[in-house]
Enzyme design. Sequence first.
Site, PDB file in Angstrom:
ATOM      1  CD  GLU A   5      -9.980 -66.575 -10.425  1.00 35.82           C
ATOM      2  OE1 GLU A   5     -10.880 -65.730 -10.312  1.00 35.82           O
ATOM      3  OE2 GLU A   5      -9.678 -67.106 -11.512  1.00 35.82           O
ATOM      4  CG  ASP A  12     -12.682 -65.449  -3.468  1.00 37.36           C
ATOM      5  OD1 ASP A  12     -12.425 -64.232  -3.500  1.00 37.36           O
ATOM      6  OD2 ASP A  12     -13.786 -65.892  -3.093  1.00 37.36           O
ATOM      7  CG  ASP A  45      -8.624 -63.610 -11.839  1.00 37.78           C
ATOM      8  OD1 ASP A  45      -9.186 -63.073 -10.871  1.00 37.78           O
ATOM      9  OD2 ASP A  45      -9.137 -63.685 -12.974  1.00 37.78           O
ATOM     10  CD  GLU A  76      -8.919 -64.100  -5.935  1.00 38.31           C
ATOM     11  OE1 GLU A  76      -9.690 -63.514  -5.155  1.00 38.31           O
ATOM     12  OE2 GLU A  76      -9.287 -64.587  -7.025  1.00 38.31           O
TER      13      GLU A  76
END
Length: 245
Positions: A56, A60, A129, A132
Amino acid sequence: MRNADAALEERLGHKFSNRDLLDRALTHSSAIPELRGASGDAPGDSVPRSDNERLEFLGDAVLELLASEYLLAAFPDWSEGQLSKSRARIVNASSLESAARRLHLGEHLRLGRGEEKTGGREKQTLLADAFEAVVAAVYMDSGLSAARELLQRILFEQALEGRGERIAESDRKSALQEFLQGRGQAPAEYRLAGESGPDHQKTFQIEVWINGECLARGEGSTKKEAEQRAARSALEQLERTGVKG
């Protein structure tokens, strides 16, 4: 689970060379204790599974980079402020949740029993999440071009539907405000000029007034939409002619 993952790969448009990356991207931290316990009963499965938090983190960063790249290419005339605000809208939790739902990621999440009981598969945070993490998994499996293709198809094109008008218009009022402030002008004033149509299908007309002058009008199915269109028209005029300080 492998058949289910194959269906997800089809929706992603990406077949993993390393399926462990996909497994990890879909594994929430709540599932780790149970998965580790189960691994003791599975011959050859001696490596403890890890959750998706590190993926995650990477995802990002990949999202920020590729969203920036996409916006620069799609809107060559936008200012840094417009680009930043639009990128924030593309990669916010709500946008990522929507992308996760398009992929049906909730069906594939590996959750602990407690998280399962509290509706984890429908939680915005878990879905955003996981999206990502999946982006990072695709990136690690096949590189930046594969992640770019996924995001353009699943996230960016939806966020920029209508040739970017949705994002472009969402920035118009703030862009007009910044334009006027930068030249020492008072904020724009928005006035309802009229409305038409039945209650369930109204059209609103909004005027934007600057320095005591009605500079532009806009129409929309909501007042907010009409204001944004009026602001866009006003900003286009001001950018062409400038304003007197």
